[in-house]
Enzyme design. Structure first.
Site, short mmCIF file in Angstrom:
data_model
loop_
_atom_site.label_atom_id
_atom_site.label_comp_id
_atom_site.label_asym_id
_atom_site.label_seq_id
_atom_site.Cartn_x
_atom_site.Cartn_y
_atom_site.Cartn_z
N ASP A 204 6.17 -1.73 -3.25
CA ASP A 204 6.98 -2.18 -4.37
C ASP A 204 6.13 -3.00 -5.34
O ASP A 204 4.92 -3.14 -5.17
CB ASP A 204 8.16 -3.01 -3.87
CG ASP A 204 7.72 -4.22 -3.05
OD1 ASP A 204 7.10 -4.02 -2.00
OD2 ASP A 204 7.97 -5.36 -3.47
N HIS A 519 3.71 5.95 0.83
CA HIS A 519 4.86 5.28 0.23
C HIS A 519 4.33 4.12 -0.61
O HIS A 519 4.11 3.00 -0.10
CB HIS A 519 5.80 4.78 1.32
CG HIS A 519 7.06 4.15 0.78
ND1 HIS A 519 8.21 4.86 0.57
CD2 HIS A 519 7.33 2.88 0.39
CE1 HIS A 519 9.15 4.05 0.09
NE2 HIS A 519 8.62 2.84 -0.03
N ASP A 565 3.45 11.89 7.35
CA ASP A 565 2.75 11.76 6.07
C ASP A 565 3.65 12.26 4.94
O ASP A 565 3.42 13.33 4.37
CB ASP A 565 1.44 12.56 6.12
CG ASP A 565 0.62 12.40 4.84
OD1 ASP A 565 0.90 11.45 4.08
OD2 ASP A 565 -0.29 13.22 4.61
N GLU A 574 3.79 3.57 4.59
CA GLU A 574 3.65 2.59 3.52
C GLU A 574 2.30 1.88 3.66
O GLU A 574 1.63 1.96 4.70
CB GLU A 574 4.78 1.57 3.57
CG GLU A 574 4.84 0.68 2.34
CD GLU A 574 6.07 -0.21 2.31
OE1 GLU A 574 6.36 -0.77 1.24
OE2 GLU A 574 6.75 -0.34 3.35
#
Length: 600
Positions: A204, A519, A565, A574
């Protein structure tokens, strides 16, 4: 929580890295990312994932091992690039590992010490190429370190430093609102403050003090323990032309953000700079939601105090005035935490005073003994003041844990045992002895594990767990000289670089099979198919798969193979700043220690 880090392409790559990338693209074009496929090689042999190797390479005079799954022969050979056998050995005992559902035998070729490019053959199966050399990890050190540059907030990434991964200016964070949960008399709700710089935490675009704490400490320790190595390396940062090592420039980028998170009035530290909820998978410059600083807390304030105290020591030689400023802020944070000793952080999950509920990463904690121990240690080492010794109570801990963002007491042990002056003989011995206890336990696990690794539990960020175990082991080696501690630590790097039950090298852009669909919002939105190199993904984790891609997507019932993956797999694929930090630490420390202690 969802978190993340982007790495970056190196401006210059060694021929070995070019060869590895070419092999990866060739394999992916033929097979996609299916682990179980085979490819014909040199007439009779088959390259398979059933021979698990460190895909980057092995140190010439250190322990060198591969894992062979369901071996069809008791013997193995090492083959050079001309397909000629140069070493033959007998496999160690085949063992069943219930964590992966496999029978595994170890091929140990530590006795072979000639540099070059090789493969391992067992029966009719053969491994991918790997290198043996004195310096196999230098490019990895640079790539893993540069990942932080590609995760910088409050800047653009210019093509001259970032190549195809360039991007526009994003998140200046000069218009950040004090959330109602963080309001004080001097800074009421809605006050506008500035919190620029720092790194995006993980997948994020938010910035969290607690996770920055352990990440920044680990990078500082990497430099302090291996300054000669880092002084000789550069990886094309905007600051590379100054007279400061690149790693110190990168550390300072995040410390400057951490500074801004302190309320100058009372010394308390806000938990995070964040949007109200996670942004969509858009580029950083398109993630333009309002930003807030949210609630002060004891954990964030103590982590801040520890990192700024340690940073003040780090920068005394190069930036003395700045170092003094950092120490002043660290002591002010300590005073706030001493008065507010049990203030846990929880996301404000309902709107308040006109401000939205906050649902981004929590990094919540309820036990602050470890934070007090770590902060008091760093403040004592920075100041020499006896007042901080009152918080250094090793005997209060029944057990010291492998470091993580929520368990930081062992960071204090590492700092105390590494200090060359200013620590009493008794305190130095106590801290060293506690590191020995952890190292002995981990080494016992390593000796008996079928994969010859120290990791036996697979939770969120399991790849960072084994590297943090290695950080304890290598520091115990530095203290006591037990070669097994070094070898057990080295096994953790072997594991994340490919000698594991998935067959993946878990670092993007490295090895013969590495993650492609991480991610990570910057990577997902940059229009470049391949992820930038140098990012360590979280790794196998069976506990959270129902929350992301769904359990049916994983197809593996064994914990050590529960990895996917795919971009949706935030539970296993991530990336995060606190995961990459021990990759930087271990690759640099294992490399530097080898060159100092083992190279013949």
């Amino acid at each position: 929580m969802i978190s993340g880090v982007e790495s970056e392409t190196k401006s210059t790559m060694s021929m070995g890295n070019i060869i590895r990338r070419a092999r990866l693209l060739l394999l992916m074009s033929v097979f996609g990312s299916i682990v179980g496929c085979m490819v014909k090689s040199q007439n009779i042999e088959q390259v398979t994932p059933d021979i698990r190797i460190n895909q980057i390479g092995y140190l010439q005079h250190a322990k060198k091992q591969a894992a062979i799954v369901e071996p069809t022969s008791n013997n193995f050979s090492l083959i050079n690039s001309s397909n000629e056998p140069v070493f033959e050995g007998v496999l160690l005992e085949t063992k069943y590992w219930n964590k992966s559902g496999e029978k595994v035998a170890i091929a140990d070729f530590s006795a072979f010490n000639e540099s070059g490019t090789y493969r391992i053959q067992c029966g009719e199966t053969i491994s991918h190429f790997f290198e043996i050399s004195h310096t196999p990890y230098l490019e990895l050190v640079k790539s893993a370190s540069k990942s932080y540059y590609y995760n910088r907030a409050s800047t653009s990434l210019d093509p001259s430093h970032s190549g195809i991964y360039h991007r526009g200016y994003a998140h200046p964070d000069t218009l950040v609102y004090v959330h109602a949960s963080a309001a004080s008399s001097s800074r009421p709700a809605g006050t506008v403050i500035s919190t620029p710089y720092g790194w995006y935490d993980a997948g994020d675009y938010n910035k969290y003090v607690v996770n920055s704490g352990i990440a920044t400490y680990t990078l500082i320790s990497a430099y302090q323990h291996n300054s000669g190595l880092f002084d000789s390396l550069t990886w094309n940062l905007p600051e590379s032309d100054n007279q400061v090592p690149d790693l110190l420039d990168e550390i300072m980028w995040n410390v400057r953000w951490m500074e801004s998170m302190q309320d100058p009035e009372d010394g308390g530290v806000y938990h995070k700079t964040t949007s109200a909820s996670f942004e969509n998978f858009v580029s950083p410059s398109e993630a333009t939601g309002e930003r807030y600083v949210v609630a002060k807390g004891t954990a964030a304030t103590l982590d801040f105090a520890a990192v700024l105290a340690k940073s003040s020591v780090l920068f005394r030689a190069t930036h003395p005035a700045y170092a003094a400023q950092l120490l002043e802020k660290a002591e002010k944070a300590w005073r706030w935490a001493s008065v507010n000793s049990r203030v846990p952080f929880e996301n404000p999950n309902v709107a308040m005073a006109g401000h939205p509920a906050i649902s981004t990463g929590g990094y919540g904690d309820l036990d602050f003994r470890d934070e007090f121990f770590w902060a008091s240690t760093e403040l004592y080492l920075a100041t020499g003041r006896d007042i901080y010794m009152e918080g250094i109570t090793i005997d209060d801990f029944q057990i010291f844990r492998v470091p993580s963002w929520a368990s930081v007491e062992t960071l204090g042990l590492i700092s105390l045992s590494s200090a060359r002056m200013g620590v009493s003989e008794k305190l130095n011995k106590q801290s060293s002895d506690q590191l020995m206890v952890i190292a002995d336990r981990l080494t016992n696990d390593w000796r008996t594990a079928p994969y010859k690794i120290t990791l036996d539990e697979f939770t969120w960020g399991s790849n960072s767990e084994i590297l943090n175990q290695g950080m304890v082991l290598i520091n115990a080696y530095r203290l006591f000289g037990n070669r097994e501690f070094y070898e057990a630590a080295l096994s953790g790097l072997d594991y994340v670089l490919g000698r594991n039950a998935t067959g993946y090298c878990f670092v993007t852009g490295e090895g013969s099979l590495s993650p492609q669909k991480v991610h990570h919002r910057p990577s997902a939105s940059d229009g470049v198919e391949a992820p930038v190199p140098g990012m360590l993904v979280g790794g196998p984790n069976p506990r959270n798969v129902n929350d992301d891609c769904g359990r049916q997507a994983y197809m593996m019932s064994h914990p050590a193979r529960c990895y996917l993956d795919e971009e949706c797999s935030y539970s296993t694929n991530e990336v995060a700043i606190n995961w990459n930090a021990p990759l930087v630490y271990m690759s640099s420390t294992l490399q530097a220690t080898y060159l100092h202690d083992f190279k013949l």
